[in-house]
Design an enzyme around this catalytic site. Structure first.
Site, PDB file in Angstrom:
ATOM      1  N   ASN A 110       9.790 -65.829 -13.902  1.00  0.00           N
ATOM      2  CA  ASN A 110       9.995 -66.296 -12.531  1.00  0.00           C
ATOM      3  C   ASN A 110      11.211 -65.604 -11.932  1.00  0.00           C
ATOM      4  O   ASN A 110      12.162 -65.249 -12.631  1.00  0.00           O
ATOM      5  CB  ASN A 110      10.155 -67.823 -12.485  1.00  0.00           C
ATOM      6  CG  ASN A 110      11.595 -68.279 -12.571  1.00  0.00           C
ATOM      7  OD1 ASN A 110      12.333 -68.275 -11.584  1.00  0.00           O
ATOM      8  ND2 ASN A 110      12.022 -68.656 -13.782  1.00  0.00           N
ATOM      9  N   PHE A 114      16.382 -69.935  -6.528  1.00  0.00           N
ATOM     10  CA  PHE A 114      16.910 -71.202  -6.005  1.00  0.00           C
ATOM     11  C   PHE A 114      16.256 -71.577  -4.668  1.00  0.00           C
ATOM     12  O   PHE A 114      16.953 -71.921  -3.693  1.00  0.00           O
ATOM     13  CB  PHE A 114      18.429 -71.134  -5.825  1.00  0.00           C
ATOM     14  CG  PHE A 114      19.230 -71.210  -7.088  1.00  0.00           C
ATOM     15  CD1 PHE A 114      18.630 -71.388  -8.315  1.00  0.00           C
ATOM     16  CD2 PHE A 114      20.621 -71.094  -7.043  1.00  0.00           C
ATOM     17  CE1 PHE A 114      19.388 -71.472  -9.482  1.00  0.00           C
ATOM     18  CE2 PHE A 114      21.390 -71.163  -8.201  1.00  0.00           C
ATOM     19  CZ  PHE A 114      20.772 -71.351  -9.425  1.00  0.00           C
ATOM     20  N   SER A 171      21.192 -68.748 -13.903  1.00  0.00           N
ATOM     21  CA  SER A 171      19.934 -68.195 -13.393  1.00  0.00           C
ATOM     22  C   SER A 171      20.111 -66.699 -13.154  1.00  0.00           C
ATOM     23  O   SER A 171      21.103 -66.263 -12.554  1.00  0.00           O
ATOM     24  CB  SER A 171      19.531 -68.874 -12.087  1.00  0.00           C
ATOM     25  OG  SER A 171      18.458 -68.170 -11.482  1.00  0.00           O
ATOM     26  N   ASN A 173      18.308 -64.970 -11.160  1.00  0.00           N
ATOM     27  CA  ASN A 173      17.582 -64.620  -9.939  1.00  0.00           C
ATOM     28  C   ASN A 173      18.390 -64.755  -8.656  1.00  0.00           C
ATOM     29  O   ASN A 173      17.857 -64.563  -7.573  1.00  0.00           O
ATOM     30  CB  ASN A 173      16.315 -65.487  -9.838  1.00  0.00           C
ATOM     31  CG  ASN A 173      15.402 -65.283 -11.030  1.00  0.00           C
ATOM     32  OD1 ASN A 173      15.158 -64.151 -11.445  1.00  0.00           O
ATOM     33  ND2 ASN A 173      14.909 -66.375 -11.600  1.00  0.00           N
ATOM     34  N   THR A 174      19.659 -65.116  -8.775  1.00  0.00           N
ATOM     35  CA  THR A 174      20.589 -65.108  -7.648  1.00  0.00           C
ATOM     36  C   THR A 174      21.666 -64.077  -7.966  1.00  0.00           C
ATOM     37  O   THR A 174      22.421 -64.260  -8.929  1.00  0.00           O
ATOM     38  CB  THR A 174      21.223 -66.491  -7.429  1.00  0.00           C
ATOM     39  OG1 THR A 174      20.211 -67.435  -7.086  1.00  0.00           O
ATOM     40  CG2 THR A 174      22.255 -66.449  -6.306  1.00  0.00           C
ATOM     41  N   LYS A 212      24.944 -75.290 -18.098  1.00  0.00           N
ATOM     42  CA  LYS A 212      23.765 -74.569 -18.582  1.00  0.00           C
ATOM     43  C   LYS A 212      24.066 -73.078 -18.621  1.00  0.00           C
ATOM     44  O   LYS A 212      24.406 -72.472 -17.600  1.00  0.00           O
ATOM     45  CB  LYS A 212      22.554 -74.838 -17.686  1.00  0.00           C
ATOM     46  CG  LYS A 212      21.243 -74.257 -18.232  1.00  0.00           C
ATOM     47  CD  LYS A 212      20.049 -74.761 -17.451  1.00  0.00           C
ATOM     48  CE  LYS A 212      18.733 -74.312 -18.089  1.00  0.00           C
ATOM     49  NZ  LYS A 212      17.553 -74.893 -17.376  1.00  0.00           N
ATOM     50  N   ASN A 241      19.092 -71.007 -20.417  1.00  0.00           N
ATOM     51  CA  ASN A 241      18.257 -70.640 -19.282  1.00  0.00           C
ATOM     52  C   ASN A 241      17.238 -69.562 -19.697  1.00  0.00           C
ATOM     53  O   ASN A 241      17.077 -69.279 -20.877  1.00  0.00           O
ATOM     54  CB  ASN A 241      19.140 -70.135 -18.137  1.00  0.00           C
ATOM     55  CG  ASN A 241      18.630 -70.534 -16.775  1.00  0.00           C
ATOM     56  OD1 ASN A 241      17.439 -70.397 -16.501  1.00  0.00           O
ATOM     57  ND2 ASN A 241      19.505 -71.028 -15.915  1.00  0.00           N
TER      58      ASN A 241
END
Length: 362
Positions: A110, A114, A171, A173-174, A212, A241
């Protein structure tokens, strides 16, 4: 009812584009007349972070991003649910497509970024409380000038309704978010969030704060992270994560080339090794939640023996359905009985030291 729906519904869901299937699952939980879950065997009960969990199996963040179905999730038999990631302001996330199934590998990639309806909307859905423990995974807006201030604002807003907080600094993805795992930034983040949670508690026990982390950290960076977590007296950590790595064992080469975080079965060995490495460094100062690749009772119990007091899953549900939850709980009870443990806590970390001496997983 759930068993009947899964028998016919899962094959249909797998035919849908992944994000469309995810939305359909959330919508289904909104309307299904689910009964309350049966009471769990007392041997599955786990105390952690000052809370009492009826069983150690939780739903990881990412499914119920906007607190739409947390009560329905608890009725499926989960011991707790984690919503989010929530950001202060609404944001759309990255462009679609941004969710990819690797069917041959029982994995998902993925790159949501966010996507969130924002703190105000999510907070309103939690105003009446929940039937069980609901943690809130919080993060920063992509364009925030002061990302730490975003975490502080969310902690202040949600402290009255959160079972616990998860600070998502891992994450992939940011852009730049994982920089918050670096020592100086992480120390400031922990100090500011803990301070606002202490103030919100008004002298009572504060809302537990968990961190996390990514499974891709070097061991030197893990030393720094755990050292700061211990020094700041946080309540726990979640390991971990999704990973930006692509194990050579992946078979779905076309999907594996997509950017984003990999979850599911191929993540299990790396995430479990990082869990064990974290456990030996924490030295019992606070509990850990193990995440990554759990799709069976054996996998869940391996996480516990690697150092997890609680476990979370999400991707396993994509391939096994919600029956996985009851299957894992039944298997954990079998492991307790076969090991002659009084409770699952007796097995926490039994294999951790030995695992850290093994060859690093590829």
């Amino acid at each position: 009812m759930i068993a009947w729906l899964e028998q016919f519904g899962l094959p249909l869901m797998r035919m849908l584009e992944p994000e469309t299937a995810h939305r359909a699952a959330v919508n289904a939980l909104k309307v299904l007349p689910l009964p309350h879950a049966a009471a769990d065997d007392p041997r599955l009960a786990v105390p952690a972070f000052g809370l009492h969990f009826p069983n150690p199996v939780g739903l990881a963040a990412g499914f119920d991003k906007n607190a739409e179905v947390f009560d329905a999730v608890l009725r499926l038999g989960f011991g707790f649910a984690e919503i989010g990631t929530v950001t202060p302001l609404p944001q759309p996330g990255n462009p679609r497509p941004r969710l990819f199934r690797l069917d041959a590998d029982a994995a998902v990639i993925n790159r949501f970024g966010f996507n969130s309806e924002g703190g105000e909307t999510v907070r309103a859905r939690l105003k009446d409380g929940a039937a069980g423990i609901v943690g809130i995974n919080i993060g920063a807006n992509k364009d925030a000038r002061d990302r730490i201030a975003d975490y502080v604002a969310l902690a202040e807003a949600f402290a009255p309704v959160a079972g616990y907080f998860t600070l998502n600094v891992s994450s992939p993805n940011t852009p730049g978010l994982r920089d918050l795992q670096h020592a100086k930034a992480l120390d400031e983040l922990l100090a500011r969030v803990l301070a606002v949670c202490d103030r919100a508690a008004h002298g009572a026990r504060r809302t537990p704060v968990l961190l996390k982390i990514a499974p891709d950290l070097s061991l030197a960076d893990l030393d720094d992270v755990v050292g700061l977590a211990r020094a700041r007296n946080i309540d726990g950590m979640i390991i971990g994560n999704t990973t930006v790595m692509r194990p050579p064992s992946l078979r779905d080469h076309a999907q594996a080339s997509e950017q984003g975080g990999l979850s599911g079965r191929p993540l299990f060995r790396l995430a479990t090794r990082m869990l064990a490495e974290t456990f030996v460094r924490v030295e019992g100062r606070f509990p850990l939640i193990g995440v990554g690749g759990i799709d069976s009772g054996a996998a869940a119990f391996a996480k516990i023996k690697a150092g997890a007091t609680l476990v979370q899953l999400y991707t396993g549900l994509v391939f096994r359905g919600v029956k996985l939850v009851s299957d894992i709980k039944a298997d954990l009870l079998s492991f307790v009985r076969l090991g002659r443990y009084d409770s699952l806590l007796d097995a926490v970390g039994l294999d951790a030291a030995a695992m850290t001496a093994e060859r690093w997983p590829e």
